[in-house]
Scaffold this active site. Structure first.
Site, PDB file in Angstrom:
ATOM      1  N   CYS B  86      -1.946   5.052   7.087  1.00  0.00           N
ATOM      2  CA  CYS B  86      -2.411   4.772   5.830  1.00  0.00           C
ATOM      3  C   CYS B  86      -1.724   4.952   4.691  1.00  0.00           C
ATOM      4  O   CYS B  86      -0.975   3.912   4.171  1.00  0.00           O
ATOM      5  CB  CYS B  86      -3.317   6.238   5.726  1.00  0.00           C
ATOM      6  SG  CYS B  86      -4.759   6.005   4.503  1.00  0.00           S
ATOM      7  N   HIS B 203      -6.526   6.234  11.503  1.00  0.00           N
ATOM      8  CA  HIS B 203      -5.709   7.637  11.541  1.00  0.00           C
ATOM      9  C   HIS B 203      -5.724   7.884  13.162  1.00  0.00           C
ATOM     10  O   HIS B 203      -6.542   8.614  13.420  1.00  0.00           O
ATOM     11  CB  HIS B 203      -6.254   8.661  10.958  1.00  0.00           C
ATOM     12  CG  HIS B 203      -6.004   8.338   9.321  1.00  0.00           C
ATOM     13  ND1 HIS B 203      -5.090   9.086   8.820  1.00  0.00           N
ATOM     14  CD2 HIS B 203      -6.824   7.553   8.468  1.00  0.00           C
ATOM     15  CE1 HIS B 203      -5.094   8.671   7.399  1.00  0.00           C
ATOM     16  NE2 HIS B 203      -6.107   7.837   7.269  1.00  0.00           N
ATOM     17  N   GLU B 205      -4.140  10.231  14.363  1.00  0.00           N
ATOM     18  CA  GLU B 205      -3.684  11.707  14.550  1.00  0.00           C
ATOM     19  C   GLU B 205      -5.104  12.465  14.433  1.00  0.00           C
ATOM     20  O   GLU B 205      -5.256  13.536  14.675  1.00  0.00           O
ATOM     21  CB  GLU B 205      -2.696  12.141  13.511  1.00  0.00           C
ATOM     22  CG  GLU B 205      -3.225  12.208  11.871  1.00  0.00           C
ATOM     23  CD  GLU B 205      -3.265  11.054  11.235  1.00  0.00           C
ATOM     24  OE1 GLU B 205      -3.268   9.958  11.857  1.00  0.00           O
ATOM     25  OE2 GLU B 205      -3.584  10.900  10.016  1.00  0.00           O
TER      26      GLU B 205
END
Lengths: 81, 228
Positions: B86, B203, B205
């Site tokens: 990002c 994302h 994560e």
């Protein structure tokens, strides 16, 4: 020395802001509006001995930081030129 | 392998990346501060999401001049792995470690959503545990995620296989509606020419635990582990 920097999206690069503004202008009745591009205006003062030197310095600033030349063009107006 | 996660002023997802790598995957992770020039032995550096330097001027434009970015660039030059997620992706593009740039979403709105991504090139260190055409579900959350590359460079990026992930419909089709931000060719993730620097808008994560958004993010992180 006062330098004005105009940063605009490159021709051919999508400019969703410009498109949205153009759309709004048209719906407000400004049928004359075309090719609206939204960019940035940066005003700065530079310590330089001449206008030419100021231009050179700010050009360097643009290449390094002020504009992303992958997607943006820039134009300078230098005081005294 | 030792992982490094950089924190810039304004980073948001640095702790989530550390959580994913250290707590979920049991990896050796070191947190790196943007003012530090050293990588403290990290062999794979991750630049996390967030709003580094308040997104002033352009997203990622100021973070790329942080002292630590000299070492990150050197690591990339030496063939080390660098991943930008990002805002991290935006930083890597600004640093010219990745091709192209990320600009304002087509809708002009910030998007927070779950998207489907199709694996376009599985023969990289970031995608090696997947097959071409595999679909991943990952969250996105960004205002400037529209991927742009100069017209003359885009075909070459595609040809060389530098496009790793594309936004697609849940059926795996690259439709106009499935492209959340208007990215050219629906590009969601790219690699550099030497395939050791990666950037992606989604994302991973945030998708490492079944109860919290799925586990598809682990497929990317596990690929890196295997691929290094």
């Amino acid at each position: 020395m006062r330098v004005e920097v105009f940063v605009t999206p490159k021709r051919g690069v999508l400019d969703p802001q410009g498109r949205a503004v153009e759309h709004s202008l048209l719906s407000l009745g400004f049928k004359q509006a075309r090719n609206v591009r939204v960019g940035k205006y940066i005003l700065l003062e530079v310590d330089a001995g001449s206008a030419a030197e100021a231009r050179r310095i700010v050009q360097h600033m643009c290449e390094r930081l002020l504009a992303n030349t992958v997607i943006e063009d820039y134009r300078l107006e230098v005081e005294g030129e | 392998m030792k992982w490094g996660v950089v924190t810039f002023p304004g980073s948001l997802d640095d702790r989530d990346v550390v959580w994913a790598l250290a707590d979920v995957m049991g990896q050796n992770v070191v947190s790196l501060w943007h003012k530090d020039e050293r990588l403290h032995g990290a062999e794979c550096v991750i630049l996390p999401g967030g709003f580094s330097y308040g997104d002033y001027l352009r997203c990622g434009a100021l973070a790329r001049f942080s002292p630590i970015m000299n070492s990150v660039a050197r690591l990339a030059e030496d063939g080390g792995i660098v991943v930008g997620i990002c805002n991290g992706f935006q930083v890597l593009c600004e640093a010219r470690l990745l091709p192209g740039a990320l600009t304002r979403n087509r809708s002009l709105s910030f998007i927070c959503d779950q998207v489907t991504l199709r694996v376009e090139n599985p023969s990289t260190r970031f995608t090696c545990l997947m097959n071409r055409g595999d679909l991943l579900r990952l969250p996105i959350k960004h205002g400037e995620g529209l991927y742009v590359a100069p017209e003359d460079e885009l075909p070459q990026l595609e040809e060389r296989g530098q496009v790793l992930l594309r936004y697609v419909s849940s059926a795996g089709e690259a439709t106009e509606e499935a492209n959340p931000n208007g990215s050219l060719n629906a590009i969601a993730a790219v690699a550099n020419e030497t395939f050791n620097v990666f950037g992606l808008m989604p994302h991973p994560e945030h998708a490492v635990e079944a109860g919290l958004g799925g586990t598809d993010g682990l497929r990317l992180f596990n690929s890196l582990l295997r691929g290094v």
